[in-house]
Scaffold this motif. Sequence first.
Motif, PDB file in Angstrom:
ATOM      1  N   MET A   1      38.912  41.349  50.024  1.00  0.00           N
ATOM      2  CA  MET A   1      39.569  41.193  48.733  1.00  0.00           C
ATOM      3  C   MET A   1      39.070  42.230  47.741  1.00  0.00           C
ATOM      4  N   SER A   2      37.851  42.664  47.899  1.00  0.00           N
ATOM      5  CA  SER A   2      37.266  43.543  46.892  1.00  0.00           C
ATOM      6  C   SER A   2      37.960  44.882  46.811  1.00  0.00           C
ATOM      7  N   ASP A   3      38.611  45.335  47.957  1.00  0.00           N
ATOM      8  CA  ASP A   3      39.246  46.642  47.907  1.00  0.00           C
ATOM      9  C   ASP A   3      40.684  46.587  47.420  1.00  0.00           C
ATOM     10  N   ALA A   4      41.236  45.415  47.155  1.00  0.00           N
ATOM     11  CA  ALA A   4      42.605  45.305  46.639  1.00  0.00           C
ATOM     12  C   ALA A   4      42.628  45.770  45.189  1.00  0.00           C
ATOM     13  N   PRO A   5      43.526  46.704  44.840  1.00  0.00           N
ATOM     14  CA  PRO A   5      43.564  47.197  43.456  1.00  0.00           C
ATOM     15  C   PRO A   5      44.091  46.133  42.497  1.00  0.00           C
ATOM     16  N   GLY A   6      43.654  46.211  41.249  1.00  0.00           N
ATOM     17  CA  GLY A   6      44.193  45.331  40.221  1.00  0.00           C
ATOM     18  C   GLY A   6      43.534  43.975  40.120  1.00  0.00           C
ATOM     19  N   MET A   7      42.430  43.747  40.845  1.00  0.00           N
ATOM     20  CA  MET A   7      41.820  42.419  40.812  1.00  0.00           C
ATOM     21  C   MET A   7      41.183  42.129  39.445  1.00  0.00           C
ATOM     22  N   ARG A   8      40.687  43.173  38.767  1.00  0.00           N
ATOM     23  CA  ARG A   8      40.141  42.941  37.432  1.00  0.00           C
ATOM     24  C   ARG A   8      41.222  42.455  36.475  1.00  0.00           C
ATOM     25  N   LEU A   9      42.416  43.012  36.610  1.00  0.00           N
ATOM     26  CA  LEU A   9      43.528  42.545  35.775  1.00  0.00           C
ATOM     27  C   LEU A   9      43.819  41.078  36.055  1.00  0.00           C
ATOM     28  N   LEU A  10      43.728  40.701  37.330  1.00  0.00           N
ATOM     29  CA  LEU A  10      44.008  39.321  37.703  1.00  0.00           C
ATOM     30  C   LEU A  10      42.997  38.368  37.069  1.00  0.00           C
ATOM     31  N   ARG A  11      41.727  38.737  37.134  1.00  0.00           N
ATOM     32  CA  ARG A  11      40.694  37.870  36.544  1.00  0.00           C
ATOM     33  C   ARG A  11      40.811  37.822  35.014  1.00  0.00           C
ATOM     34  N   LEU A  12      41.247  38.936  34.431  1.00  0.00           N
ATOM     35  CA  LEU A  12      41.444  38.939  32.983  1.00  0.00           C
ATOM     36  C   LEU A  12      42.601  38.017  32.598  1.00  0.00           C
ATOM     37  N   ALA A  13      43.684  38.049  33.378  1.00  0.00           N
ATOM     38  CA  ALA A  13      44.815  37.156  33.102  1.00  0.00           C
ATOM     39  C   ALA A  13      44.414  35.696  33.246  1.00  0.00           C
ATOM     40  N   ALA A  14      43.464  35.414  34.153  1.00  0.00           N
ATOM     41  CA  ALA A  14      43.040  34.033  34.384  1.00  0.00           C
ATOM     42  C   ALA A  14      42.434  33.407  33.139  1.00  0.00           C
ATOM     43  N   ARG A  15      41.923  34.223  32.229  1.00  0.00           N
ATOM     44  CA  ARG A  15      41.334  33.670  31.007  1.00  0.00           C
ATOM     45  C   ARG A  15      42.376  33.008  30.119  1.00  0.00           C
ATOM     46  N   LEU A  16      43.649  33.369  30.306  1.00  0.00           N
ATOM     47  CA  LEU A  16      44.697  32.719  29.517  1.00  0.00           C
ATOM     48  C   LEU A  16      45.012  31.314  30.024  1.00  0.00           C
ATOM     49  N   VAL A  17      44.682  31.062  31.295  1.00  0.00           N
ATOM     50  CA  VAL A  17      45.017  29.779  31.907  1.00  0.00           C
ATOM     51  C   VAL A  17      44.025  28.723  31.429  1.00  0.00           C
ATOM     52  N   PRO A  18      44.480  27.529  31.062  1.00  0.00           N
ATOM     53  CA  PRO A  18      43.554  26.462  30.647  1.00  0.00           C
ATOM     54  C   PRO A  18      42.502  26.203  31.723  1.00  0.00           C
TER      55      PRO A  18
ATOM     56  N   LEU B   1      43.613  30.891  39.968  1.00  0.00           N
ATOM     57  CA  LEU B   1      43.024  32.142  40.423  1.00  0.00           C
ATOM     58  C   LEU B   1      42.977  32.200  41.947  1.00  0.00           C
ATOM     59  N   ARG B   2      42.638  31.068  42.601  1.00  0.00           N
ATOM     60  CA  ARG B   2      42.608  31.062  44.061  1.00  0.00           C
ATOM     61  C   ARG B   2      43.985  31.353  44.650  1.00  0.00           C
ATOM     62  N   GLU B   3      45.004  30.769  44.024  1.00  0.00           N
ATOM     63  CA  GLU B   3      46.362  30.978  44.522  1.00  0.00           C
ATOM     64  C   GLU B   3      46.772  32.456  44.414  1.00  0.00           C
ATOM     65  N   TRP B   4      46.499  33.057  43.282  1.00  0.00           N
ATOM     66  CA  TRP B   4      46.859  34.461  43.101  1.00  0.00           C
ATOM     67  C   TRP B   4      46.001  35.377  43.964  1.00  0.00           C
ATOM     68  N   GLU B   5      44.716  35.063  44.115  1.00  0.00           N
ATOM     69  CA  GLU B   5      43.855  35.892  44.962  1.00  0.00           C
ATOM     70  C   GLU B   5      44.293  35.834  46.414  1.00  0.00           C
TER      71      GLU B   5
ATOM     72  N   SER C   1      51.480  41.773  36.243  1.00  0.00           N
ATOM     73  CA  SER C   1      52.536  40.805  35.915  1.00  0.00           C
ATOM     74  C   SER C   1      52.013  39.380  35.924  1.00  0.00           C
ATOM     75  N   SER C   2      50.793  39.181  36.460  1.00  0.00           N
ATOM     76  CA  SER C   2      50.228  37.835  36.448  1.00  0.00           C
ATOM     77  C   SER C   2      49.997  37.329  35.032  1.00  0.00           C
ATOM     78  N   PHE C   3      49.944  38.239  34.044  1.00  0.00           N
ATOM     79  CA  PHE C   3      49.769  37.803  32.656  1.00  0.00           C
ATOM     80  C   PHE C   3      50.944  36.925  32.210  1.00  0.00           C
ATOM     81  N   ILE C   4      52.141  37.249  32.674  1.00  0.00           N
ATOM     82  CA  ILE C   4      53.308  36.435  32.313  1.00  0.00           C
ATOM     83  C   ILE C   4      53.160  35.034  32.870  1.00  0.00           C
ATOM     84  N   ASP C   5      52.734  34.942  34.145  1.00  0.00           N
ATOM     85  CA  ASP C   5      52.553  33.628  34.750  1.00  0.00           C
ATOM     86  C   ASP C   5      51.442  32.863  34.055  1.00  0.00           C
ATOM     87  N   ALA C   6      50.360  33.563  33.705  1.00  0.00           N
ATOM     88  CA  ALA C   6      49.270  32.897  32.987  1.00  0.00           C
ATOM     89  C   ALA C   6      49.744  32.377  31.632  1.00  0.00           C
TER      90      ALA C   6
END
Length: 899
Positions: A1-18, A26-30, A60-65
Amino acid sequence: MSDAPGMRLLRLAARLVPAVRRDAWLREWEAEAVWSWGRIRREGRVGTLERLRFRARMASSFIDAGTEAFAALGARNGRRRMTGLTNDLRHAVRALLRRPGFTGVAVLTLALGIGASTAVFTLVNGVLLRALPFDDADALLSLRHEGRDGQDQLPISPGLYLLYQEQARTLDGVAIYTPAAGNLMVEGQPERLLGQAVTPSFFGVLRAAPALGRTFVDAEGAPGGESVVVLSDGLWRTRFGADPQIVGQSIDMGGVSRQVVGVMPAGFGYPDRESRFWFPLVIDPNQAPIAAFFGNGIARLAPGADLDAAQTEIGGMMGRLTELRPGDGGAAFLEDVNVAALVRPLKDQLIGDVTTTLWVLLGTVGFVLLIACANVANLLLVRAESRQRELTVRVAVGAGRREVLRTFMSESLVLGVLGGALGLVLAQVAVRTTISFIPSDLPRMDEIVLDARVLAFAAALVLGCVVFFGLFPMLRYGAEDLAGALKSDNARGSTGGRERHRLRNGLVVTQVALALVLLVGSGLMFRSFRALRSVDPGFEPGGTMTARLIVPQGEISDPVETATFFRQLRERLAAQPGVAAVGMITAVPLGGGGMSFGGLEVEDHPREPDELPIFASQPQADVGYFQAMGIDVLQGRGFERGDGGDGTRAVVVSRAFAQTWWPDTSPLGRRVRFGADNEDWYQIVGVVEDVRQNGLEEPSAEMVYFPTLTEADGQLVPARAQDVVLRASGGDPMALLPVLRREVAALNPRIPVADPRTMSEVFDGATARTSFTMAVLGAASGIALLLGLVGIYGVISYVVSQRTREIGVRMALGASAATVRGMVVRQGLALALAGVTLGLLVAALASRVMGSLLYGVSAMDPLTYAGVAATLVTVAVGAAWVPALRAAGVDPSRALRAE
């Protein structure tokens, strides 16, 4: 998982989720990211482009978050009934994010349609729909007149102004305003400012209060009144530093010391934002001619009165002028020529003739929006077919029609909102860009803004689009249809046959038909534009420049000195290198300047007592003007030095005037004069070519050119406002502008050189409105054509993909590649021909609306219709050719094995 690009963006979007949902989200998106990136690596497609695409997918995960956060907010606020909707929206967002290509195309298509419609509606709202920025604006009226049974369009005269003010019971105040210019000295340099000369009642009629000081009192509009001025907010800030102490101070305007009595607020600029000041229009009640039309009349309805009552009263007064003004020769003259009053809402007068143009443009972009919606509906139908198995399973486990409808409508709502948001951005950009290209004669340009009404219009568009294209999948795939598909051995086969494609084909035919209507309109406007550009204006605009000079009486009071100033300037300019010719006139053709227009007497055609006077345009020109403008002298000569009030009383007439009165003989030596009571006859010394003075679409007016220096009642009268015309011997004519400024300053440094421009620019301005309409129609037509072709391409491509097995069987049985190509192209051609046929019928019905916008071409021009139809069919066949090539390349054995 660590070599997949954009994972930092994904974790940043997760902060919007309650927090309660964050870990699971986060597990689902990862998990999805790991699976998707692993598939890309297994396929060997790892590269810079794929990494960028994957990062965009993660972004685009920001929209879902955001949807997760919105759902949680609704739950916290107790709106449990919103849970189902938010869940539907959340699932819709995720479903659309899994198809970024489909989502991007749909959103961009909607944004183009919504953005174009909103941008044009912004123009319509600002010019046509918004009320004038005055208190009780609906009560404001315009007072104009027409003579000779509608042949002459006339403003108002001082005598009629006083008459209406004194005796009209349906009017609560009457005022006159007329353009004025003032030469203001700024840091030792003269600057020509545009303003208005107004009667003291002007501000009261408009109910416009000053921000500082006061407006005018009645005594300041009477002979001998004080010289005062009211400043605009812009002039006050830019030239006087917003100094509140300016009220009461005197400023030098055109050699006249005027006391500043007030400053208007920032929002006031009547009749337009070019007005920088207002000073009193002096009218002597004892010498106010009733037949000298020169100013614009406005009025306010009295309480309890309406437009019809005002028209009836004013019209009745015009019918008994000799009774109201006994012994007044002007009143008798107006009755003789059947002058009638035209009482209209002031807003209608300001808007003028642009109403049809703007509504046509709004209808045009409305067609674009319909095409965009049809395109998105087609995309959703294709997407619904690809999801048929998923939907049938949902129906099988108990989902009803309402749940299926919510699925479709939720996705449509997300697409609509995203398309609407992007469309508003595009509309804002389009409005800002368009304003710089809008013709200068379009009224109320400063009121074109994105306001609450525009936003409400955009919201209504989004809602309408969502309902329009969101229901199409439901119409084709209701719950009952899906239930039947589940019972079928092959769910995909349940949608086979012609029935499956009928709805999509209908949408494509509609797109093609609407595109053809827009292309016909664009073609007609293009031909109209070409016809206007090919009109011979009667002069040669190339290589010539012009500028405005005004010599106020405050600067040079003596008429002889005024005439000497212009004569010396002409002689000094003619001696400069690079100047081929120089001349002057009171208003250059097509320049929008005021043109004297009055009655004449022809010596050898005496007027009968019951005969109307001769009306003709009466510009004043000087030596060299016809040569500088490139106007051909057909007979005799042009003006020479000595022609004028103190020399030969000479005039030059246009060919139209000469042919009207002397069709079979030469007019040279004949004589004309102003009116029947004038004893001064002017001799015709030349005939010149007709010119289009007022507009290229207007026929050449009959013109009688008088010298710039005339004589009246024994007094020399020079033309104090003249347009200088300079013809360059080569190169850019605007290079002569510094020469002109230098020579004017050498004679009088207080006279500004205003409005410099080339005559080519003046000529282009005469076609500005037509070219603007053509440009908007052309852009809309281009978008419509593109969307229509995308629709044809998409439908044919999808049909080819669905008929792969059939095509394989045909080719296995001996069908050639050419036969397959022909089969596919014929299907595209059938759609195009159906759309063209329908479009031609609609275009023919809509042609009446276009008629008033065209020049030199019929709204039913067969060449335009045939050319557009042929072009659209040809391009449509080209759009179908790509899927046809793909179909012809199908390998029969692989197609059959795949099935």
